[in-house]
Design a protein around this motif. Structure first.
Motif, PDB file in Angstrom:
ATOM      1  N   LEU B  39     -38.386  38.541  29.412  1.00  0.00           N
ATOM      2  CA  LEU B  39     -38.143  38.591  30.859  1.00  0.00           C
ATOM      3  C   LEU B  39     -39.239  37.836  31.606  1.00  0.00           C
ATOM      4  CD1 LEU B  39     -36.437  39.674  33.172  1.00  0.00           C
ATOM      5  CD2 LEU B  39     -37.822  41.716  33.186  1.00  0.00           C
ATOM      6  N   VAL B  40     -40.501  38.087  31.210  1.00  0.00           N
ATOM      7  CA  VAL B  40     -41.617  37.402  31.876  1.00  0.00           C
ATOM      8  C   VAL B  40     -41.509  35.893  31.662  1.00  0.00           C
ATOM      9  CG1 VAL B  40     -44.094  37.044  31.753  1.00  0.00           C
ATOM     10  CG2 VAL B  40     -43.183  39.340  31.810  1.00  0.00           C
ATOM     11  N   SER B  41     -41.133  35.509  30.459  1.00  0.00           N
ATOM     12  CA  SER B  41     -40.978  34.088  30.175  1.00  0.00           C
ATOM     13  C   SER B  41     -39.967  33.462  31.128  1.00  0.00           C
ATOM     14  CB  SER B  41     -40.540  33.906  28.721  1.00  0.00           C
ATOM     15  OG  SER B  41     -40.137  32.609  28.481  1.00  0.00           O
ATOM     16  N   ILE B  42     -38.852  34.170  31.352  1.00  0.00           N
ATOM     17  CA  ILE B  42     -37.807  33.637  32.228  1.00  0.00           C
ATOM     18  C   ILE B  42     -38.284  33.613  33.681  1.00  0.00           C
ATOM     19  CG2 ILE B  42     -35.563  34.211  33.236  1.00  0.00           C
ATOM     20  CD1 ILE B  42     -35.463  32.798  30.577  1.00  0.00           C
ATOM     21  N   GLY B 188     -46.111  37.030  27.212  1.00  0.00           N
ATOM     22  CA  GLY B 188     -44.954  36.238  27.651  1.00  0.00           C
ATOM     23  C   GLY B 188     -45.394  34.940  28.295  1.00  0.00           C
ATOM     24  N   ILE B 189     -46.424  34.995  29.149  1.00  0.00           N
ATOM     25  CA  ILE B 189     -46.890  33.787  29.825  1.00  0.00           C
ATOM     26  C   ILE B 189     -47.488  32.816  28.816  1.00  0.00           C
ATOM     27  CG2 ILE B 189     -48.605  32.930  31.456  1.00  0.00           C
ATOM     28  CD1 ILE B 189     -48.105  35.604  32.994  1.00  0.00           C
ATOM     29  N   MET B 190     -48.245  33.357  27.829  1.00  0.00           N
ATOM     30  CA  MET B 190     -48.846  32.473  26.829  1.00  0.00           C
ATOM     31  C   MET B 190     -47.772  31.768  26.006  1.00  0.00           C
ATOM     32  SD  MET B 190     -52.278  34.434  25.588  1.00  0.00           S
ATOM     33  CE  MET B 190     -51.412  35.487  24.484  1.00  0.00           C
ATOM     34  N   LEU B 191     -46.727  32.541  25.622  1.00  0.00           N
ATOM     35  CA  LEU B 191     -45.661  31.924  24.818  1.00  0.00           C
ATOM     36  C   LEU B 191     -44.916  30.885  25.631  1.00  0.00           C
ATOM     37  CD1 LEU B 191     -44.199  34.939  22.844  1.00  0.00           C
ATOM     38  CD2 LEU B 191     -45.332  32.948  21.929  1.00  0.00           C
ATOM     39  N   THR B 192     -44.678  31.183  26.926  1.00  0.00           N
ATOM     40  CA  THR B 192     -43.977  30.233  27.781  1.00  0.00           C
ATOM     41  C   THR B 192     -44.760  28.928  27.865  1.00  0.00           C
ATOM     42  OG1 THR B 192     -43.311  32.120  29.081  1.00  0.00           O
ATOM     43  CG2 THR B 192     -42.914  29.969  30.039  1.00  0.00           C
ATOM     44  N   SER B 193     -46.081  29.064  28.005  1.00  0.00           N
ATOM     45  CA  SER B 193     -46.914  27.876  28.082  1.00  0.00           C
ATOM     46  C   SER B 193     -46.869  27.103  26.765  1.00  0.00           C
ATOM     47  CB  SER B 193     -48.340  28.292  28.414  1.00  0.00           C
ATOM     48  OG  SER B 193     -49.222  27.266  28.116  1.00  0.00           O
ATOM     49  N   ARG B 194     -46.860  27.840  25.649  1.00  0.00           N
ATOM     50  CA  ARG B 194     -46.911  27.172  24.350  1.00  0.00           C
ATOM     51  C   ARG B 194     -45.632  26.408  24.046  1.00  0.00           C
ATOM     52  NH1 ARG B 194     -47.694  30.973  19.625  1.00  0.00           N
ATOM     53  NH2 ARG B 194     -45.749  30.178  18.792  1.00  0.00           N
ATOM     54  N   PRO B 200     -34.816  33.112  26.943  1.00  0.00           N
ATOM     55  CA  PRO B 200     -34.455  34.516  27.154  1.00  0.00           C
ATOM     56  C   PRO B 200     -34.523  35.397  25.911  1.00  0.00           C
ATOM     57  CG  PRO B 200     -32.509  33.148  27.139  1.00  0.00           C
ATOM     58  CD  PRO B 200     -33.668  32.215  27.104  1.00  0.00           C
ATOM     59  N   ILE B 201     -34.675  34.799  24.715  1.00  0.00           N
ATOM     60  CA  ILE B 201     -34.742  35.661  23.524  1.00  0.00           C
ATOM     61  C   ILE B 201     -36.044  35.438  22.761  1.00  0.00           C
ATOM     62  CG2 ILE B 201     -32.265  35.984  23.206  1.00  0.00           C
ATOM     63  CD1 ILE B 201     -32.422  33.772  21.089  1.00  0.00           C
ATOM     64  N   ILE B 202     -37.043  34.878  23.454  1.00  0.00           N
ATOM     65  CA  ILE B 202     -38.274  34.532  22.721  1.00  0.00           C
ATOM     66  C   ILE B 202     -39.001  35.768  22.206  1.00  0.00           C
ATOM     67  CG2 ILE B 202     -39.733  34.486  24.780  1.00  0.00           C
ATOM     68  CD1 ILE B 202     -41.178  32.149  23.526  1.00  0.00           C
ATOM     69  N   GLY B 203     -38.866  36.893  22.932  1.00  0.00           N
ATOM     70  CA  GLY B 203     -39.620  38.083  22.537  1.00  0.00           C
ATOM     71  C   GLY B 203     -38.902  38.978  21.563  1.00  0.00           C
ATOM     72  N   MET B 204     -37.726  38.569  21.128  1.00  0.00           N
ATOM     73  CA  MET B 204     -36.912  39.435  20.283  1.00  0.00           C
ATOM     74  C   MET B 204     -37.664  39.803  19.007  1.00  0.00           C
ATOM     75  SD  MET B 204     -33.041  38.562  19.340  1.00  0.00           S
ATOM     76  CE  MET B 204     -31.907  39.084  20.575  1.00  0.00           C
ATOM     77  N   GLY B 205     -37.756  41.077  18.720  1.00  0.00           N
ATOM     78  CA  GLY B 205     -38.383  41.511  17.486  1.00  0.00           C
ATOM     79  C   GLY B 205     -39.884  41.699  17.583  1.00  0.00           C
ATOM     80  N   TYR B 206     -40.508  41.212  18.698  1.00  0.00           N
ATOM     81  CA  TYR B 206     -41.947  41.362  18.833  1.00  0.00           C
ATOM     82  C   TYR B 206     -42.363  42.821  18.898  1.00  0.00           C
ATOM     83  CZ  TYR B 206     -44.187  36.834  19.219  1.00  0.00           C
ATOM     84  OH  TYR B 206     -44.734  35.630  18.934  1.00  0.00           O
TER      85      TYR B 206
END
Lengths: 323, 281
Positions: B39-42, B188-194, B200-206
């Protein structure tokens, strides 16, 4: 689980159904109702296993991966020309082995169920990819596909299977000593051990049953799609947990029953079906299901004092094991 | 070079494990962190595309996750519902919201300094890992030198006793979930930057990986026992082992099997170590 908890859920199901029916009368057509049952059947078979495991105070995150593994292996066996019965037996055996390993790791090595089944999820998923080489295996004989696509008197086979399993496991949980032991272990494992219940055995059997039911659901899934692939079922564990929780089973164990889970599965399926009929984007489905979880659990805590007594909805709770 | 890579890859999991270990110390669990990351990424990516500027986007991302953290925290502490169920509810709600907000698509924006921050190094250490380390030090100070730190352990060991001592248990419980939500937003912000896009599914399973990392780090599932430092270390170790499996030439399916084995072995080792150092009774 109290009687009014089940009544609350049943009322919610009816209200949801009526609301959807008023918006879109196609919801009430027999074909659609049977469709809902057929869609819910697979999830329900998984939810039975999940209910039993949660009743003992555990959790099973591996059922989707075990489903994928067992169905892939069965499909490969049948592809190589082995008889259907052998394929089915191999698949069920693999499910039971996975469940057994879960159970042994949880009880003997004392790894928390959450981590054990999470690890098993990775392991089974990896094996499913290795055995199937990542491809989709398709094209099975008609007699095998009957268990997924066939009808008896207009009732789909998956529904018949899930009703049959509900009946069997209802009897097991309510009228056998094993069933009593499951509730006892979930309520208070230490005092169960002290009164002479073989806690470890009960737990292992619970995981074994969950693995067995996952494999069984995998067979039905494969037969219905006429294909087996290693990626299926990533969302199944959480779907099953959500349904079981909506059905009123306590997450710490010892409280709940299979009828509740059946209603939980029906609520989830009716919501998804109804939203599809109303043309609402599927992206909202999880949102609604999440809200239902929060609303129903919150309501439940506030309706505990209400007294509604209907004997047929009696469910067992062992008072003497309560702390 | 590969070591830098490992640190870069482990930073998201490490900070999530840190937040999760705090929650688990209070005898709770937070399943919503994975979906919050999405959600944060989006939210962040969506606002980066607008004219408001990078800092506003980052701030909104943090605010979103904090809101849901407080939301779960209040329900858990006030209505006294099991954390597992509440956070499962927020998990599916936020996962769905992430998908709804972006319509199921990946979001991109015009390049600016936010994209490159993930690829920069500070004395050879990835910037992201530096940020995570700062949070790590702060949490260590919090745990060891503030009353809030002792309350976290207290809530996990005996909440009722702590309440009778006059500690505002509900407030601190809510704060812990707020912290976990904040850490999810940082991840979430770090992954978005990377990945330079909003997914919308980047955090799945984290969430499960974070729980596994915390558990292998010795945080007890019933609360009150364990040290977040080990959760942090085990998150880095798990990433390192997974990376190692890849370097040794295992294909993805075998890596899956390997991760399963590592998790079980890690827990097993953890139990043996606990027995050696702290004999029961």
């Amino acid at each position: 689980m109290r009687r009014n908890d089940i009544l609350l859920r049943f009322a919610l199901l009816i209200i949801l159904a009526i609301l959807i029916f008023l918006v879109n009368p196609n919801f009430g057509k027999p074909a659609n109702l049977i469709n809902i049952l057929r869609q819910g059947a697979l999830l329900y078979i998984l939810a039975i296993g999940m209910t039993i495991v949660i009743l003992t105070g555990g959790i099973d995150l591996s059922n989707g991966a075990v489903l994928a593994l067992s169905s892939c292996v069965a499909a490969i066996a049948m592809e190589r020309g082995l008889p259907i019965m052998v394929g089915i037996i191999i698949s069920l055996a693999i499910g039971m082995i996975c469940g057994f390993v879960n159970g042994v790791l949880v009880t003997q090595v004392k790894i928390p169920p959450f981590i054990t089944t999470f690890a098993m999820m990775y392991f089974a998923r990896g094996l499913a990819y290795i055995f199937s080489h990542g491809r989709i295996i398709y094209g099975f004989e008609k007699s095998f596909r009957f268990i997924g696509t066939g009808n008896i008197f207009g009732i789909p086979m998956p529904v018949i299977f899930s009703l049959l399993l509900l009946f069997i496991f209802y009897i097991v949980l309510e009228y056998t000593s094993f069933g009593v032991n499951i509730y006892a272990v979930g309520s208070n494992s230490e005092s169960s051990r002290l009164v002479g219940i073989n806690v470890k055995k009960v737990r292992i059997i619970a995981y074994l049953l969950s693995g067995f039911l996952s494999a069984f659901a995998g067979l039905i899934y494969t037969a219905r799609l006429n294909a087996a692939e290693p990626v299926v079922g990533a969302s199944f564990p959480l779907d099953a947990i959500a349904a079981v929780i909506i059905g009123g089973t306590s997450i710490v164990g010892g409280e709940g029953n299979l009828f509740g889970s059946a209603i939980g599965v029906l609520i989830c399926t009716v919501i998804i079906n109804g939203m599809n009929l109303m043309g609402i984007s599927s992206l909202w489905q999880q949102f609604v299901i999440g809200s239902i979880i929060l609303i129903i659990i919150t309501t439940q805590t506030y309706t505990k004092s209400a007294k509604i007594n209907i004997p047929i909805l009696r469910s067992r709770k062992i008072e003497s094991f309560e702390k | 070079m590969n070591l830098k890579n490992i640190l870069l890859h482990s930073s998201a999991l490490a900070i999530l494990a840190l937040g999760m270990s705090l929650v688990m110390l209070t005898n709770g669990i937070d399943l919503s962190v994975g979906s919050l990351v999405s959600l944060v990424s989006i939210v962040t990516a969506g606002l980066l595309g607008s004219k408001f500027g990078v800092l506003f986007a980052i701030f909104s991302g943090i605010l979103t996750a904090s809101f849901f953290g407080i939301f779960s925290g209040i329900i858990i502490s006030r209505i006294k519902l099991p954390p597992f169920i509440v956070t499962l509810g927020t998990m599916v709600i936020t996962a769905s919201l992430a998908l709804v907000l972006c319509g199921g698509e990946t979001l991109y924006w015009e390049k600016n300094w936010f994209n490159t921050i993930a690829l920069k190094y500070f004395f050879g250490v990835p910037i992201l890992f530096c940020i995570v380390s700062i949070f790590f030090i702060l949490i260590m100070l919090l745990i060891h030198y503030t009353s809030f730190g002792s309350y976290i352990y207290g809530i996990g060991s005996n909440e009722e006793a702590l309440r009778l001592c006059g500690v505002k248990v509900k407030l601190y419980k809510t704060l812990v979930y707020l912290l976990s939500g904040c850490f999810a937003s940082v991840a979430g912000i770090m992954l978005t930057s990377r990945i330079a896009s909003g997914n919308p599914i980047i955090g799945m399973g984290y969430e499960f990986e974070a729980i596994a990392a915390a558990a292998i780090g010795g945080i007890s599932f019933i609360g009150g026992k364990g040290n977040p430092a080990f959760a942090f270390l085990s998150a880095v170790t798990i990433t390192m082992l997974t990376n190692g499996l890849g370097l040794m030439g295992f294909t993805t399916p075998w890596q899956y099997c390997g991760i399963g084995a590592i998790l079980v072995f890690g827990m097993f080792l953890n139990r043996i170590l606990a027995k050696v150092s702290l004999p029961e009774r």
